[in-house]
Write a protein that holds these residues in place. Structure first.
Motif, PDB file in Angstrom:
ATOM      1  N   ILE A  26      44.741  48.025  34.336  1.00  0.00           N
ATOM      2  CA  ILE A  26      45.838  47.046  34.274  1.00  0.00           C
ATOM      3  C   ILE A  26      45.293  45.622  34.329  1.00  0.00           C
ATOM      4  CG2 ILE A  26      47.844  46.168  35.524  1.00  0.00           C
ATOM      5  CD1 ILE A  26      48.455  49.010  36.366  1.00  0.00           C
ATOM      6  N   ALA A  27      44.290  45.384  35.181  1.00  0.00           N
ATOM      7  CA  ALA A  27      43.720  44.050  35.289  1.00  0.00           C
ATOM      8  C   ALA A  27      43.061  43.611  33.986  1.00  0.00           C
ATOM      9  CB  ALA A  27      42.697  44.008  36.431  1.00  0.00           C
ATOM     10  N   SER A  30      45.800  42.929  31.282  1.00  0.00           N
ATOM     11  CA  SER A  30      46.590  41.716  31.519  1.00  0.00           C
ATOM     12  C   SER A  30      45.933  40.477  30.945  1.00  0.00           C
ATOM     13  CB  SER A  30      46.807  41.522  33.021  1.00  0.00           C
ATOM     14  OG  SER A  30      45.567  41.320  33.684  1.00  0.00           O
ATOM     15  N   TRP A  84      54.034  40.825  31.457  1.00  0.00           N
ATOM     16  CA  TRP A  84      54.497  41.975  32.229  1.00  0.00           C
ATOM     17  C   TRP A  84      53.755  42.128  33.553  1.00  0.00           C
ATOM     18  CZ3 TRP A  84      50.581  45.515  33.046  1.00  0.00           C
ATOM     19  CH2 TRP A  84      49.475  45.398  32.212  1.00  0.00           C
ATOM     20  N   ASN A  85      52.584  41.488  33.690  1.00  0.00           N
ATOM     21  CA  ASN A  85      51.795  41.607  34.920  1.00  0.00           C
ATOM     22  C   ASN A  85      51.833  40.322  35.743  1.00  0.00           C
ATOM     23  OD1 ASN A  85      50.080  42.957  36.728  1.00  0.00           O
ATOM     24  ND2 ASN A  85      48.250  42.098  35.777  1.00  0.00           N
ATOM     25  N   THR A  86      52.730  39.408  35.453  1.00  0.00           N
ATOM     26  CA  THR A  86      52.807  38.150  36.195  1.00  0.00           C
ATOM     27  C   THR A  86      53.791  38.288  37.347  1.00  0.00           C
ATOM     28  OG1 THR A  86      52.324  36.873  34.204  1.00  0.00           O
ATOM     29  CG2 THR A  86      53.285  35.694  36.055  1.00  0.00           C
ATOM     30  N   LYS A  87      53.317  38.085  38.553  1.00  0.00           N
ATOM     31  CA  LYS A  87      54.183  38.122  39.734  1.00  0.00           C
ATOM     32  C   LYS A  87      54.855  36.776  39.935  1.00  0.00           C
ATOM     33  CE  LYS A  87      54.151  38.854  44.725  1.00  0.00           C
ATOM     34  NZ  LYS A  87      53.317  39.153  45.929  1.00  0.00           N
ATOM     35  N   PRO A 196      48.928  37.397  39.329  1.00  0.00           N
ATOM     36  CA  PRO A 196      49.419  38.669  38.759  1.00  0.00           C
ATOM     37  C   PRO A 196      49.750  39.685  39.845  1.00  0.00           C
ATOM     38  CG  PRO A 196      47.038  38.596  38.637  1.00  0.00           C
ATOM     39  CD  PRO A 196      47.466  37.295  39.254  1.00  0.00           C
ATOM     40  N   TRP A 197      50.423  40.751  39.446  1.00  0.00           N
ATOM     41  CA  TRP A 197      50.649  41.860  40.367  1.00  0.00           C
ATOM     42  C   TRP A 197      49.339  42.577  40.665  1.00  0.00           C
ATOM     43  CZ3 TRP A 197      55.055  42.348  42.907  1.00  0.00           C
ATOM     44  CH2 TRP A 197      56.220  41.807  42.373  1.00  0.00           C
TER      45      TRP A 197
END
Length: 258
Positions: A26-27, A30, A84-87, A196-197
């Motif tokens: 995922i990292a 992203s 989609w991976n931004t907190k 990011p998450w």
């Protein structure tokens, strides 16, 4: 035969390995914006008012220092930084100025304003899943309708759109020398940090900032050059230098209250 403890340890180790592999994947993904953004983040900042006052840093201090208060206008469109991976997105404004009156190099930097912009909720976010499978009972229908209308209104606004007029600074700035008045070649800059998450933090001037959200040509958030006024003085105009000016972002963007 393995006993129960060995089997639990093996299962936990396998689960940890899978979780670490998934987080690493995922990292890495992203860093490749999907879908690719159609535009780069942009910002326009200008100085409205600069004032230099004198005071003590704390109650028991005997030495008085000079503090600068800078009001500014900010128009920014950072919506392309949200994936989609931004907190959340951390946005801040810095004042950059020389360390002394004789120098022209801006080697001093101080934060005067900051804000945290959270990403909008998705159908798979924890709040929406909780509301879907474990809805809260509300006694009043009127309040429920009001909350639903509020959520729908919030979803229509894209995150990362900022519009500030004559904004007061959150933090006053000072200098180790205690003197700020009549110091020239100062500017204001807009900076950001993506949180990011899963994955590493991405800074606008870091090694990954140019790849994830590079500032567009002519759209970097930097103000015109100004000079700190004399002590207790105010200035309403900003001196200009030869060079490209920062264009304004379109005023049709919705405003986000921060």
């Amino acid at each position: 035969m393995h006993n129960a403890l060995n089997r639990v340890q093996t299962t936990f180790g396998f689960f940890t390995t899978c979780a670490f592999t998934l987080a690493s994947l995922i990292a890495l993904l992203s860093l490749i914006p999907i879908p690719a953004p159609t535009e780069s983040p942009s910002a326009s900042i200008s100085v409205r008012n600069v004032q230099v006052v004198k005071g003590r840093p704390h109650y028991y201090a005997t030495k008085r220092e000079e503090y600068a208060q800078i009001k500014f206008d900010l128009e920014a469109d950072l919506s392309s930084l949200f994936t989609w991976n931004t907190k959340q997105l951390f946005v801040y404004v810095t004042a950059n100025y020389p360390s002394d009156k004789t120098s022209e190099v801006r080697n001093s930097e101080a934060v005067i304003w900051d804000a945290i912009i959270p990403a909008t909720s998705t159908p798979y976010s924890w709040q929406n899943l909780k509301q879907k499978y474990f809805p809260e009972k509300k006694s009043r229908t009127k309040s429920r309708k009001g909350s639903d209308a509020k959520s729908k209104t919030t979803d229509l606004v894209k995150p990362g759109l900022i519009s500030l007029k004559n904004q007061k600074p959150k933090y006053q700035i000072t200098d180790p020398t205690g003197v700020l008045s009549e110091r020239g070649n100062a500017t204001l800059e807009v900076r950001w940090n993506i949180q990011p998450w899963v994955g590493a933090l991405v800074w606008d001037k870091g090694s990954l900032g140019g790849r994830v959200g590079q500032w567009g040509a002519g759209k970097v958030g930097r103000s015109q050059v100004f000079t700190f006024p004399p002590l207790k003085g105010k200035t309403e105009t900003v001196k200009e230098k030869d060079g490209p000016q920062t264009p304004k972002v379109g005023s049709a963007s919705p405003v986000v209250e921060i």
